[in-house]
Design a protein around this motif. Structure first.
Motif, short mmCIF file in Angstrom:
data_model
loop_
_atom_site.label_atom_id
_atom_site.label_comp_id
_atom_site.label_asym_id
_atom_site.label_seq_id
_atom_site.Cartn_x
_atom_site.Cartn_y
_atom_site.Cartn_z
N GLN A 44 0.85 -1.19 0.00
CA GLN A 44 0.00 0.00 0.00
C GLN A 44 0.89 1.24 0.00
O GLN A 44 1.82 1.34 0.80
CB GLN A 44 -0.90 0.03 1.24
N ILE A 45 0.61 2.18 -0.89
CA ILE A 45 1.39 3.41 -0.98
C ILE A 45 0.72 4.50 -0.16
O ILE A 45 -0.49 4.73 -0.28
CB ILE A 45 1.54 3.87 -2.44
N LEU A 46 1.50 5.19 0.67
CA LEU A 46 1.04 6.35 1.43
C LEU A 46 1.76 7.57 0.88
O LEU A 46 2.99 7.63 0.89
CB LEU A 46 1.35 6.17 2.93
N ALA A 47 1.00 8.54 0.41
CA ALA A 47 1.63 9.72 -0.19
C ALA A 47 0.70 10.92 -0.06
O ALA A 47 -0.53 10.80 -0.05
CB ALA A 47 1.94 9.47 -1.67
N ASP A 48 1.30 12.10 0.04
CA ASP A 48 0.55 13.34 0.06
C ASP A 48 0.01 13.63 -1.34
O ASP A 48 0.56 13.16 -2.34
CB ASP A 48 1.47 14.48 0.53
N THR A 49 -1.05 14.42 -1.40
CA THR A 49 -1.66 14.74 -2.70
C THR A 49 -1.10 16.02 -3.32
O THR A 49 -1.64 16.50 -4.32
CB THR A 49 -3.19 14.89 -2.54
N ILE A 50 -0.04 16.56 -2.74
CA ILE A 50 0.55 17.79 -3.26
C ILE A 50 0.89 17.63 -4.74
O ILE A 50 1.40 16.59 -5.18
CB ILE A 50 1.79 18.17 -2.42
N ALA A 51 0.59 18.63 -5.53
CA ALA A 51 0.63 18.51 -6.98
C ALA A 51 2.03 18.32 -7.54
O ALA A 51 2.19 17.73 -8.62
CB ALA A 51 -0.01 19.74 -7.62
N CYS A 52 3.07 18.79 -6.85
CA CYS A 52 4.41 18.76 -7.42
C CYS A 52 5.13 17.43 -7.24
O CYS A 52 6.25 17.26 -7.73
CB CYS A 52 5.26 19.88 -6.83
N ARG A 53 4.54 16.48 -6.53
CA ARG A 53 5.18 15.18 -6.37
C ARG A 53 4.58 14.17 -7.36
O ARG A 53 3.42 14.30 -7.74
CB ARG A 53 5.07 14.68 -4.93
N PRO A 54 5.37 13.18 -7.77
CA PRO A 54 6.79 13.00 -7.47
C PRO A 54 7.64 13.85 -8.41
O PRO A 54 7.25 14.11 -9.54
CB PRO A 54 7.00 11.51 -7.76
N CYS A 55 8.79 14.28 -7.90
CA CYS A 55 9.67 15.12 -8.72
C CYS A 55 10.92 14.39 -9.16
O CYS A 55 11.78 14.98 -9.83
CB CYS A 55 10.04 16.39 -7.96
N GLN A 56 11.07 13.11 -8.81
CA GLN A 56 12.23 12.33 -9.22
C GLN A 56 12.36 12.34 -10.74
O GLN A 56 11.37 12.22 -11.46
CB GLN A 56 12.11 10.90 -8.73
N MET A 57 13.57 12.54 -11.22
CA MET A 57 13.89 12.57 -12.65
C MET A 57 13.24 13.75 -13.37
O MET A 57 12.91 13.69 -14.55
CB MET A 57 13.49 11.24 -13.31
N THR A 58 13.02 14.84 -12.60
CA THR A 58 12.55 16.10 -13.19
C THR A 58 13.43 17.22 -12.65
O THR A 58 14.11 17.05 -11.62
CB THR A 58 11.08 16.39 -12.83
N PRO A 59 13.42 18.40 -13.27
CA PRO A 59 14.20 19.53 -12.75
C PRO A 59 13.79 19.94 -11.33
O PRO A 59 14.59 20.51 -10.59
CB PRO A 59 13.91 20.65 -13.76
N ARG A 60 12.55 19.66 -10.93
CA ARG A 60 12.09 20.03 -9.59
C ARG A 60 12.87 19.30 -8.50
O ARG A 60 12.99 19.79 -7.38
CB ARG A 60 10.60 19.72 -9.45
N TRP A 61 13.40 18.13 -8.82
CA TRP A 61 14.15 17.32 -7.84
C TRP A 61 15.32 18.12 -7.28
O TRP A 61 15.56 18.13 -6.07
CB TRP A 61 14.63 16.04 -8.51
N GLU A 62 16.05 18.80 -8.12
CA GLU A 62 17.21 19.58 -7.68
C GLU A 62 16.79 20.93 -7.11
O GLU A 62 17.47 21.47 -6.24
CB GLU A 62 18.18 19.78 -8.85
N ALA A 63 15.68 21.47 -7.59
CA ALA A 63 15.28 22.81 -7.18
C ALA A 63 14.61 22.82 -5.81
O ALA A 63 14.69 23.81 -5.08
CB ALA A 63 14.34 23.40 -8.22
N CYS A 64 13.95 21.73 -5.43
CA CYS A 64 13.17 21.71 -4.19
C CYS A 64 14.07 21.59 -2.97
O CYS A 64 14.99 20.78 -2.94
CB CYS A 64 12.18 20.55 -4.21
N GLU A 65 13.79 22.40 -1.97
CA GLU A 65 14.52 22.32 -0.70
C GLU A 65 13.58 22.09 0.48
O GLU A 65 14.02 21.78 1.58
CB GLU A 65 15.32 23.61 -0.48
#
Length: 306
Positions: A249-270
């Motif tokens: 079972q996957i537990l994850a937030d519904t925030i729109a920017c996830r998942p960011c793996q393998m996208t430019p957001r991965w490096e930009a997010c802090e």
């Protein structure tokens, strides 16, 4: 054919390659596995399999010269060419859209495999389950192996564990010695277990009733063992990394920017809000509800709760 399959990266990546190993074996090939992983004990996850001829952790341990294989089959994270003409590589599919195990399987399909994705595998031993009246949940809170992976760690595990304890569950922390430095904030009632190697960790998982953790190797092992496995995903992608198994079972937030793996957001997010804003109450309540539902279903069917 005698085939060498090369495996790399972490425990989870090796587990996600086991359907490929099974597929090649089902085709009646003689299969050897070379596990050149981050961890020296990764080969133990495969040792003892009846459908693998040889499993080794270093290239120098192979009993045969590379030229004595009919083919070398590569996997997603161990694809540096040997420079040999009979190397078979998985298709270059986009891992944002495809599960890693599915991509690995394309190497077997290149050899004629036409079946479905086989079940994952992890080597087990017979163990006597620890007697307890309470449902036991193994919780993994691993120390990141590098700053690159620090963003995968769920920051609210200690409070989540406290909520599970308050609900009557037994919680055991499972990890390596370097993980224990993160465990000071946990309630004293949480048991700690630092196995000597991955084989001992598997034995411990065989003695619990469920698993809770982030996207990590132990989650993949728990899923392959058939445990109810509750995996928290934040910036990494469940499309690529979802642990294999029927009780995941996957537990994850519904925030729109996830998942960011393998996208430019991965490096930009802090901020990693996808994990920080996933509350321990939400995680604990979800796990409790799912376990209670499983117990009721098992009682209705007259089967053991698993």
């Amino acid at each position: 054919m005698r085939i060498l399959v090369t495996l790399g990266q972490g425990y989870g990546n090796v587990i996600m390659a086991t359907p490929l190993l099974r597929a090649l074996s089902e085709m009646n090939h003689e299969v050897d596995a070379l596990c050149e992983s981050h961890w020296a004990d990764t080969w133990q996850l495969l040792a003892g399999s009846s459908w693998l001829h040889e499993v080794v952790g270093k290239r120098t341990q192979l009993s045969l010269d590379i030229q004595n294989y009919d083919a070398v089959v590569r996997t997603v994270w161990h694809s540096q060419p040997f420079g040999w003409e009979h190397e078979i590589f998985p298709e270059r599919l986009n891992l944002r859209l495809h599960h890693e195990a599915t991509v690995n399987l394309t190497a077997a399909q290149a050899l004629g495999y036409t079946g479905d994705l086989p079940e994952p595998f992890v080597a087990t031993t017979l163990v006597k389950k620890r007697a307890t009246e309470r449902t036991t949940i193994a919780l993994a809170d691993p120390a990141p192996i590098s700053p690159f992976w620090r963003r995968k760690r769920y920051p609210h595990f200690a409070e989540t564990a406290a909520r599970l304890l308050a609900a009557g569950y037994e919680v055991v922390l499972l990890g390596k010695d370097n993980d224990a430095a993160l465990w000071d904030t946990y309630p004293a009632a949480v048991r700690r277990f630092c196995p000597a190697d991955i084989r001992a960790a598997v034995k411990q998982l065989q003695q619990v009733d469920a698993f809770l953790g982030p996207d990590c190797g132990l989650a993949h092992i728990a899923g392959a063992l058939g445990l109810p496995t509750y995996t928290i995903f934040g910036p990494t992608s469940e499309i690529k990394n979802r642990p294999l198994g029927k009780r995941v079972q996957i537990l994850a937030d519904t925030i729109a920017c996830r998942p960011c793996q393998m996208t430019p957001r991965w490096e930009a997010c802090e901020a990693f809000r996808c994990l920080s804003e996933l509350t321990p109450k939400a995680v604990a309540d979800t796990v409790i509800a799912l376990l209670q539902k499983r117990t009721k279903n098992a009682e209705r069917k007259g089967t053991p709760n698993a």
